[in-house]
Design a protein around this motif. Structure first.
Motif, short mmCIF file in Angstrom:
data_model
loop_
_atom_site.label_atom_id
_atom_site.label_comp_id
_atom_site.label_asym_id
_atom_site.label_seq_id
_atom_site.Cartn_x
_atom_site.Cartn_y
_atom_site.Cartn_z
N GLU A 141 -16.63 35.81 44.75
CA GLU A 141 -16.08 34.69 43.97
C GLU A 141 -15.28 35.22 42.77
N GLU A 142 -15.80 36.27 42.15
CA GLU A 142 -15.05 36.89 41.04
C GLU A 142 -13.72 37.46 41.56
N LEU A 143 -13.79 38.09 42.73
CA LEU A 143 -12.58 38.66 43.31
C LEU A 143 -11.59 37.56 43.68
N GLU A 144 -12.10 36.43 44.16
CA GLU A 144 -11.23 35.30 44.49
C GLU A 144 -10.49 34.82 43.25
N TYR A 145 -11.20 34.71 42.14
CA TYR A 145 -10.57 34.30 40.88
C TYR A 145 -9.47 35.29 40.47
N GLN A 146 -9.78 36.58 40.62
CA GLN A 146 -8.79 37.60 40.25
C GLN A 146 -7.57 37.54 41.17
N GLN B 154 -1.95 36.23 42.21
CA GLN B 154 -0.91 35.51 42.96
C GLN B 154 -0.12 34.60 42.03
N ASN B 155 -0.79 34.03 41.05
CA ASN B 155 -0.10 33.19 40.07
C ASN B 155 0.90 34.03 39.27
N TYR C 62 2.30 36.74 40.40
CA TYR C 62 3.38 37.09 41.34
C TYR C 62 4.40 35.95 41.43
N CYS C 63 3.90 34.71 41.43
CA CYS C 63 4.77 33.54 41.60
C CYS C 63 5.44 33.11 40.29
N SER C 64 4.94 33.62 39.17
CA SER C 64 5.47 33.22 37.87
C SER C 64 6.86 33.82 37.63
N LEU C 65 7.72 33.02 37.02
CA LEU C 65 9.07 33.49 36.69
C LEU C 65 9.12 34.15 35.32
N ILE C 66 8.04 34.00 34.55
CA ILE C 66 8.06 34.51 33.17
C ILE C 66 7.02 35.60 32.93
N GLN C 67 6.00 35.68 33.77
CA GLN C 67 4.95 36.67 33.54
C GLN C 67 5.45 38.06 33.93
N PRO C 68 5.30 39.04 33.05
CA PRO C 68 5.82 40.39 33.33
C PRO C 68 5.20 41.01 34.58
N ARG C 69 6.01 41.76 35.29
CA ARG C 69 5.56 42.42 36.52
C ARG C 69 4.46 43.44 36.22
N ASP C 70 4.54 44.07 35.05
CA ASP C 70 3.54 45.09 34.69
C ASP C 70 2.14 44.49 34.63
N GLN C 71 2.04 43.24 34.18
CA GLN C 71 0.72 42.60 34.11
C GLN C 71 0.12 42.43 35.50
N ARG C 72 0.98 42.01 36.45
CA ARG C 72 0.49 41.84 37.82
C ARG C 72 0.05 43.18 38.41
N LEU C 73 0.83 44.22 38.19
CA LEU C 73 0.48 45.54 38.72
C LEU C 73 -0.83 46.04 38.11
N GLU C 74 -1.05 45.71 36.83
CA GLU C 74 -2.31 46.10 36.18
C GLU C 74 -3.48 45.36 36.81
N MET D 258 1.12 23.13 39.82
CA MET D 258 0.18 23.47 38.76
C MET D 258 -1.17 23.93 39.32
N ASP D 259 -1.33 23.84 40.64
CA ASP D 259 -2.58 24.22 41.29
C ASP D 259 -2.46 25.65 41.83
N LYS D 260 -3.16 26.57 41.20
CA LYS D 260 -3.07 27.98 41.59
C LYS D 260 -3.55 28.21 43.02
N ARG D 261 -4.41 27.33 43.51
CA ARG D 261 -4.98 27.52 44.85
C ARG D 261 -3.96 27.22 45.96
N LYS D 262 -2.82 26.66 45.57
CA LYS D 262 -1.78 26.41 46.56
C LYS D 262 -0.89 27.63 46.78
N ASN D 263 -1.04 28.61 45.90
CA ASN D 263 -0.31 29.87 46.08
C ASN D 263 -1.08 30.77 47.04
N GLY D 264 -0.36 31.67 47.68
CA GLY D 264 -1.02 32.63 48.56
C GLY D 264 -1.26 32.07 49.95
#
Length: 237
Positions: free
Chosen positions: A130-135, A140-141, A143-155, A195-201
């Motif tokens: 469940e923790e991994l699912e949240y992560q 994925q959010n 990855y789909c964001s237009l403003i969140q830096p790529r470095d954060q996703r890679l981290e 706005m629903d993160k669960r629709k991504n992925g």
């Protein structure tokens, strides 16, 4: 009077000659401009056609790449569904074996004890999943964001890979290669207003169900192993 008439005649003649020269030069200039414009038009048209052909070629390459990706996704999904079906069948077989052992009397107590022990273990595994699912949702959010830096996703991806390798509960499931596959192939994003993160992925959800089923199957297999081990020990005493 004759002089004035002669002057007018000469002036009119000269004026007409100049007018004819101007008209002739005008025609030449217009013809030159028209010719130059036609040349530029042809050059522009050629450049446009060349650019369009290049774009069409690039588009076809991209179309083939997307087609190949979709085929790989379908193949991967089919493989995962096949494995999931196999695990489900194994789970049912183990459940039948459990019921048979419960009815067998003495083995029932051994099974109950083994299942109770494995229940605690599987609960920890499911909580960790469940923790991994949240992560994964957050990754994925990002990855789909237009403003969140790529470095954060890679981290995020780096931390998840470290977690599944070092966490003893998740290490048994061997999730590292599965996670890398999700990071590489799961590019599904909902629309921009979502706005629903669960629709991504897409692929991540298939893997999550697969991992949850793995936990259940491993639980019953370990319980069965404990029972068989108990039988062997009792026979050797």
């Amino acid at each position: 009077m004759l002089g004035l008439a002669a002057f007018r005649w000469i002036w009119t003649r000269e004026s007409q000659r100049e007018i004819q020269e101007v008209k002739a030069q005008y025609k030449i200039d217009i013809s030159t401009i028209k010719s130059e414009m036609e040349i530029k038009y042809r050059e522009t048209l050629t450049d446009r056609r060349r650019a369009a052909a290049t774009l069409e070629l690039e588009l076809e390459k991209e179309r083939q790449r997307v087609k190949g990706y979709k085929q790989a996704m379908v193949s991967q999904s089919h493989q995962l569904m096949k494995e999931r079906k196999q695990l489900h069948e194994e789970r049912e077989a183990l459940e039948e074996e459990k019921q048979r052992l419960v009815k067998s009397g003495a083995a029932g107590a051994v099974l109950h004890h083994a299942l109770e022990r494995e229940d605690n273990r599987s609960q920890r595994a499911n909580a960790t999943l469940e923790e991994l699912e949240y992560q994964l949702l957050e990754r994925q959010n990002a990855y789909c964001s237009l403003i969140q830096p790529r470095d954060q996703r890679l981290e995020m991806e780096k931390n998840m890979l470290i977690k599944v390798v070092k966490d003893p509960v998740l290490a048994e499931l061997d999730l590292e290669s599965d996670l890398k596959d999700v990071f590489k192939r799961d590019t599904h994003c909902a629309d921009l207003l979502n706005m629903d993160k669960r629709k991504n992925g897409s692929l991540m959800w298939v893997y999550l169900k697969y991992w949850q089923l793995q936990v259940t199957v491993q639980k019953h297999k370990r319980a069965e192993g404990a029972i068989l081990g108990g039988k062997i020990q009792s026979h050797t005493k």
